[in-house]
Write an enzyme that holds these catalytic residues in place. Structure first.
Site, PDB file in Angstrom:
ATOM      1  N   PHE A 131     -15.102  23.130   5.013  1.00 54.62           N
ATOM      2  CA  PHE A 131     -13.710  23.478   5.416  1.00 54.62           C
ATOM      3  C   PHE A 131     -13.829  24.578   6.663  1.00 54.62           C
ATOM      4  O   PHE A 131     -14.401  25.511   6.348  1.00 54.62           O
ATOM      5  CB  PHE A 131     -12.794  24.088   4.444  1.00 54.62           C
ATOM      6  CG  PHE A 131     -11.346  24.539   4.702  1.00 54.62           C
ATOM      7  CD1 PHE A 131     -10.344  23.733   4.782  1.00 54.62           C
ATOM      8  CD2 PHE A 131     -11.162  25.791   4.901  1.00 54.62           C
ATOM      9  CE1 PHE A 131      -9.123  24.113   5.120  1.00 54.62           C
ATOM     10  CE2 PHE A 131      -9.855  26.292   5.560  1.00 54.62           C
ATOM     11  CZ  PHE A 131      -8.880  25.422   5.527  1.00 54.62           C
ATOM     12  N   ASP A 216     -20.199  29.351   9.243  1.00 53.41           N
ATOM     13  CA  ASP A 216     -18.960  29.777   9.016  1.00 53.41           C
ATOM     14  C   ASP A 216     -18.878  30.757   7.617  1.00 53.41           C
ATOM     15  O   ASP A 216     -19.208  30.121   6.506  1.00 53.41           O
ATOM     16  CB  ASP A 216     -18.207  28.516   8.558  1.00 53.41           C
ATOM     17  CG  ASP A 216     -16.631  28.883   8.297  1.00 53.41           C
ATOM     18  OD1 ASP A 216     -16.615  30.298   7.922  1.00 53.41           O
ATOM     19  OD2 ASP A 216     -15.897  28.107   8.055  1.00 53.41           O
ATOM     20  N   LYS A 245     -11.190  36.177   6.264  1.00 54.06           N
ATOM     21  CA  LYS A 245     -10.871  36.656   4.985  1.00 54.06           C
ATOM     22  C   LYS A 245     -11.171  38.088   4.543  1.00 54.06           C
ATOM     23  O   LYS A 245     -10.497  38.796   4.924  1.00 54.06           O
ATOM     24  CB  LYS A 245     -11.385  35.759   4.009  1.00 54.06           C
ATOM     25  CG  LYS A 245     -10.974  34.106   4.045  1.00 54.06           C
ATOM     26  CD  LYS A 245     -11.203  33.232   2.978  1.00 54.06           C
ATOM     27  CE  LYS A 245     -10.012  32.221   2.918  1.00 54.06           C
ATOM     28  NZ  LYS A 245     -10.398  31.040   3.497  1.00 54.06           N
TER      29      LYS A 245
HETATM   30  C1  PLP Z   1     -10.316  30.213   4.678  1.00 50.68           C
HETATM   31  C2  PLP Z   1     -11.453  29.674   5.462  1.00 50.68           C
HETATM   32  C3  PLP Z   1     -11.204  29.246   6.872  1.00 50.68           C
HETATM   33  C4  PLP Z   1      -9.970  29.113   7.569  1.00 50.68           C
HETATM   34  O1  PLP Z   1      -9.593  30.629   7.661  1.00 50.68           O
HETATM   35  P1  PLP Z   1      -8.004  31.136   8.052  1.00 50.68           P
HETATM   36  O2  PLP Z   1      -7.817  32.595   8.106  1.00 50.68           O
HETATM   37  O3  PLP Z   1      -7.062  30.300   6.903  1.00 50.68           O
HETATM   38  O4  PLP Z   1      -7.813  30.284   9.417  1.00 50.68           O
HETATM   39  C5  PLP Z   1     -12.450  28.545   7.445  1.00 50.68           C
HETATM   40  N1  PLP Z   1     -13.498  28.545   6.751  1.00 50.68           N
HETATM   41  C6  PLP Z   1     -13.840  28.735   5.762  1.00 50.68           C
HETATM   42  C7  PLP Z   1     -15.269  28.654   4.978  1.00 50.68           C
HETATM   43  C8  PLP Z   1     -12.638  29.524   4.962  1.00 50.68           C
HETATM   44  O5  PLP Z   1     -13.079  29.695   3.661  1.00 50.68           O
END
Ligand code: PLP
Length: 388
Positions: A131, A216, A245
């Protein structure tokens, strides 16, 4: 008390509850009911709800300077860049507003780097079940089941492999490959950790082939796993990381962080109206300073161990599965229970838990959560596992 929510676009299946106040691990709705929060905005409020350090930083900075303009450097922006460079060992920081925007920036940076150094290579290998966000490119980079058919046509250039599959990685590489992008722990997929060996393999392989490694760290970064960054557990250094986050502890700020050799944007390639504004950057500085203060991460590790033990004991008592994850990003595998139903029952009982999959509960409390709060959550979860 009722609130008219008809004007809110229906993009998520929300309960009718309207939240009005939060402090530490507790959240209150408009009826005065309180909830023990083990979701914290999906691992966002790393210092809990409305922590004094964020409230005070916001108030002080708001009186001093909110937004100088993206055309100028500003003091908190510079301080944040130095802090993130110092804690990550990487060189340059592009502050932005969401995890998706940070990842979008990482994808652009890798494509730019490919255009410059790899004869136009642009493919970024990503993982099944990954994700990376909800923009068109980050959705294409994600491997979320059910997303294949959405919002066609897709942004091309994101071949997928199963996480941990060394042979699949070898097979997917082409002269067009420029990078491999992955999460240290796949959070949204249900807390599926990349093994340290796999991360080290990807690092070795990308170095040998002259490719970029993009991590990420939007969910795993800023202390969530007990280290400042998730990759530290594997003892590697990636070329590019993305943060979001927990970086803002509840306010919208994210960052793209790159090693000097990977940082190749030219003027005009990347930017954004709100990027690096003083108000949000000041909060991120306060959050990072708090998390890197002596003893903080040791406490996260110890608390994470305690939560793991309590979940494991509960699971053994009730015949459920294993506990996955690291630090305070944990999941419990359920047997013969519908996880969303368990989460709804727990909410009725005043505890917020997330169910990212039909058979998985996810726990991402404030990094400051106490053992008493964990004990209380376990008691409620125990009841919900009986009755849901
Ligand atoms: C939440 C998340 C995103 C997206 O972040 P947003 O601030 O919602 O755009 C991307 N990568 C990971 C691993 C996430 O947990």
């Amino acid at each position: 008390m009722t609130h008219d929510v008809r004007g809110v676009m229906k993009v998520a299946d929300r309960p009718s509850t309207v939240m009005v106040e939060g402090h530490g691990s507790w959240l209150w709705d408009a009826d005065g009911k309180r909830y023990l929060d083990f979701v914290q905005g999906w691992a966002v409020n790393c210092l809990g709800h409305a922590p004094a350090v964020i409230a005070e930083t916001l108030a002080t900075q708001a009186r001093r300077l909110i937004n100088a303009s993206p055309a100028f450097y500003n003091e908190p922006m510079a301080r944040l860049a130095a802090l993130l460079a110092d804690t990550s060992g990487l060189a340059e920081v592009f502050p932005c507003n969401s995890g998706a925007e940070a990842n979008e920036g990482a994808i652009k940076l890798a494509r730019k780097w490919g255009a410059r150094h790899r004869d136009g290579a642009f493919e970024i290998v990503t993982m099944e079940h990954a994700f990376h966000g909800r923009t068109l490119a980050t959705m294409a980079a994600s491997g979320k089941p059910g997303w294949d058919a959405l919002f066609e046509p897709k942004v091309p250039g994101f071949p997928k492999i199963p996480m941990g599959d060394v042979d699949a990685l070898e097979r997917v590489l082409t002269p067009r490959t420029v990078a491999v992008m992955l999460e240290p722990i796949q959070g949204e997929a249900g807390v599926l950790p990349a093994s340290d060996e796999w991360l080290r393999h990807v690092r070795r392989m990308t170095r040998e082939r002259g490719l970029l490694m993009i991590l990420d760290e939007v969910q795993t970064g800023i202390g969530r796993t007990g280290r400042m960054y998730g990759y530290e557990h594997a003892g590697i250094e990636p070329d590019i990381i993305t943060l979001g986050k927990g970086l803002g502890g509840g306010v919208p700020i994210a960052a793209l962080v790159a090693a000097e050799a990977a940082s190749c944007f030219e003027y005009g390639d990347q930017g954004g109206t709100f990027n690096g504004n003083s108000l949000m950057a000041a909060v991120a500085c306060a959050v990072v300073e708090t998390v890197r203060a002596p003893g903080f991460l040791e406490t996260v590790t110890a608390t994470g161990r305690y939560l793991t033990e309590r979940l494991e004991r509960l699971s053994a008592d009730k015949g459920h599965g294993s506990v996955r994850g690291r630090g305070l990003l944990l999941a419990l595998a359920l047997r013969d229970r519908d996880a969303p139903k368990v989460a709804r029952d727990a909410m009725d009982r005043g505890v917020l838990i997330n169910a990212p999959r039909p058979d998985t509960l996810r726990f991402m409390p404030a990094l400051t959560v106490t053992r008493e709060e964990i004990d209380r959550m376990i008691d409620v979860l125990s009841a919900s596992l009986e009755h849901a």
